[in-house]
Motif scaffolding. Structure first.
Motif: not given
Length: 681
Positions: A250-257, A293-298, A307-312, A317-325
């Protein structure tokens, strides 16, 4: 393991089709892991075998919309980035030097080259292949006597490995294409250098520390293609222990997308050596935890605009094109490791619903961030609503730096995984798209498979087998998506309904020229409720999610003037040839779906149109299918103080507005969109 033939098999869905030649069509949940493929390379001991084996680049040539997308990519930003990006300038470029000195020696060149070169191999484009060879030859000739290669970058007096991880992937693809033995020599010498590097100097910088799993995959790749290199298994352990810990509960070393999308698979990669189920489970746990936590979206991604942030967690809220590929690539890798069709389903979810909207329809500009709910795409600063300061929502070919280069891998890598080989010397169709494939099956017997379909905009997939006049015995597997409630398969006109819930269909027969298989995947409208995101809802049909069609007003801007602060371009780059665009809404977007219609989804009207003449369906004005729904405007839902789509109101919403009929189009074709809707009474 396939289900055994017999009475039990009959009860759980095994079926036989009769014809001049007998076919056995079997529903199976797992692909064979035991056995040795005689035609393609799998992991060798002590590594655990992959369930699926990647075919060499160029084996699969996409047609239809995917082929059109690759052509747009070639003619657009990917194919011409060498004329724009300062990092790709050949003047004093560190990637072209023999001593590791020069300008621009980090991630940008190999980021771009990963997709650019593979695009050339797939399209058999001599210009792209020749241009790629310039960079690859320089990398091959850059190796120093100690084994290090490429630009010499020191961070805190420690050598940087991240850029080299990327170039290794480029060299591996080049080896698949060319069989150039120098690739094996360079990688052997480089990994000996890594093996001798003290742990205190190894994978310590932030990016390389997060992304050591990419280095690990390259070590496996070399190990499987060379002999007498058992020391590489010790290096694999060294990489794993020095990479960030992606096995936390239930945690990650960092939250950069991008790190999340790329690195969550590291435990599953190490699982091939450790054979510990805990490592494999950790990757699945990472995936599901992020989305819980952060992906309750289509759209398959998650809210982490940098970076994923609590409350956002709102769908704005979006994601980088880098994150998609990177997510698509991770899915494809994990599909190979596990054979679990879950990863193919998710690759399609991102590829169809999220990634297309990150670029303009002509593939000549992209934006850094794309969101499920995105009603404005302009050049303004939207911080702190998003976790970046600057014009991060702008469609700009001169901007975004990492995404500007890294986007290139998305469609080429996807195309390379339409089919994969199986351990019983068969072939599996996994990511569906019109294509032609040259594949070896059985004992080094060549077959061709032509796939015809407009999937995911069509329910039918048609395969024709060519065996060069011979009879060839091999198993052919077809993935059944999890959303497909009642798939059907036909072999040479003889049809058989498939057991509900089947993951794969295995067709065993002696194949001959002209044999035909048709897979039918009936699509129904489904409703997804996002309870933790204000009870919002999404409309899905098959693998496509549908979004409100918003009239898009494209406003041309100067690409230099509207670029993100760290962007750099060549002196000769022409912004008039490569303009940027703001996309502004020219129609209302603040609609909620009328609640009572959602009880009878089969009553919603599906509108089908002619297939686009240019074979490109990811354009809001050319979509071949849409859904009409009843909606009301929600006057209190507006653009907020940061210039972003307002946070979702809690559903159900009271609205005094009139009921209107609005059009929903495939989410991937909508550069402006509402894909997570409030409901109204």
């Amino acid at each position: 393991m396939t289900k055994k033939i017999g009475l039990l098999s009959y009860l759980i869905g095994i079926c036989f089709l009769s014809s001049a030649q007998s076919n056995v069509v079997i529903a199976v949940d797992h692909l064979p892991v035991q056995g040795k493929n005689l035609n393609y390379i799998n992991n060798r001991l002590p590594l655990k075998q992959n369930a699926l084996l990647k075919l060499p680049v160029g084996s699969i040539v996409p047609e239809g919309w995917l082929g059109k997308y690759l052509q747009l990519q070639k003619d657009g930003l990917t194919g011409h980035l060498g004329e724009i990006s300062a990092w790709l300038s050949k003047k004093n470029n560190a990637w072209l030097s023999t001593d590791g000195k020069g300008d621009y020696g980090w991630e940008e060149v190999p980021y771009w080259l990963k997709g650019y070169a593979n695009l050339g191999y797939i399209l058999k484009d001599p210009k792209i292949i020749a241009e790629s060879k310039i960079w690859l030859e320089a990398a091959l000739k850059s190796q120093r006597p100690d084994g290090y290669f490429g630009p010499l970058i020191l961070r805190n007096n420690k050598p940087d490995l991240w850029g080299n991880m990327l170039m290794l992937w480029c060299l591996q693809s080049y080896y698949e294409y060319s069989a150039d033995q120098r690739v094996l020599t360079l990688m052997t010498n480089y990994f000996k250098w890594q093996a001798n590097l003290p742990d205190s100097f190894f994978l310590k910088d932030y990016w390389e520390n997060s992304r050591g799993g990419d280095n690990l995959l390259s070590v496996y790749w070399l190990y499987n293609r060379t002999q007498g290199n058992e020391w590489l298994m010790d290096l694999a352990d060294k990489i794993h222990r020095n990479t960030a810990n992606w096995r936390q509960k239930d945690d990650l070393p960092n939250w950069h997308n991008v790190n999340v999308a790329q690195c969550f698979r590291e435990p599953a990669t190490y699982y091939l050596k450790s054979k510990s189920s805990d490592d494999l489970k950790a990757t699945y746990a990472n995936f599901h935890y992020v989305r819980q936590v952060f992906g309750q979206v289509p759209g398959g991604m998650f809210g982490a605009d940098e970076n994923a942030r609590p409350g956002y967690t709102d769908p704005r809220q979006g994601v980088e094109t880098c994150g998609m590929v990177e997510q698509m690539a991770s899915n494809e890798i994990l599909l190979g490791i596990t054979g679990d069709p879950f990863w193919a389903d998710h690759a399609e979810e991102v590829a169809f619903n999220t990634y297309p909207a990150a670029v303009t329809a002509d593939f000549k500009a992209l934006r850094y961030i794309t969101s499920p709910n995105m009603t404005i795409s302009d050049s303004h600063n939207h911080a702190p609503g998003i976790d970046n300061n600057g014009p991060f929502l702008m469609m700009n070919p001169f901007s975004s730096r990492c995404c500007q280069h890294n986007h290139s891998q998305g469609w080429p890598y996807y195309a390379e995984h339409l089919y994969m080989a199986t351990n019983d010397n068969g072939i599996a169709a996994l990511l569906y798209a019109a294509s032609k494939a040259e594949i070896k099956v059985g004992n080094n017997q060549a077959v061709q498979i032509k796939q015809q379909s407009n999937y995911p905009f069509e329910e039918s997939l048609r395969f024709e087998i060519s065996t060069q006049g011979k009879t060839v015995d091999f198993p052919f597997y077809l993935r059944i998506p999890a959303w497909a409630k009642q798939a059907k398969v036909t072999v040479n006109g003889k049809s058989q309904q498939v057991e509900a819930g089947a993951k794969y269909i295995r067709i065993e027969r002696k194949w001959k020229d002209g044999d035909k298989v048709e897979l039918s995947l009936p699509m129904t409208i489904d409703l997804k409720t996002w309870k933790t995101n204000k009870n919002s809802v999404s409309i899905q049909r098959g693998p496509l999610t549908y979004a409100l069609k918003i009239k898009e007003n494209y406003v041309k801007k100067d690409s230099k003037a509207s670029a993100i602060g760290d962007s750099k371009w060549q002196e000769t780059a022409d912004p008039s040839k490569w303009p940027s665009y703001e996309i502004l809404p020219a129609s209302d977007w603040n609609y909620g779906l009328v609640q009572n219609q959602l009880q009878t989804l089969d009553q919603l009207k599906v509108v089908k149109r002619a297939w686009p003449k240019d074979a490109f369906p990811f354009d809001a004005e050319a979509v071949p299918i849409s859904i009409l729904v009843k909606a009301k405007r929600i006057d209190g839902w507006k653009i907020d103080e940061n210039g972003l789509t307002g946070v979702l109101p809690l559903s159900p919403v009271e609205s005094m507005g009139e009921v209107q009929e609005v059009e929903l189009i495939p989410m991937g074709a909508a550069r402006l969109r509402i894909a997570a809707f409030p409901t109204v009474k």
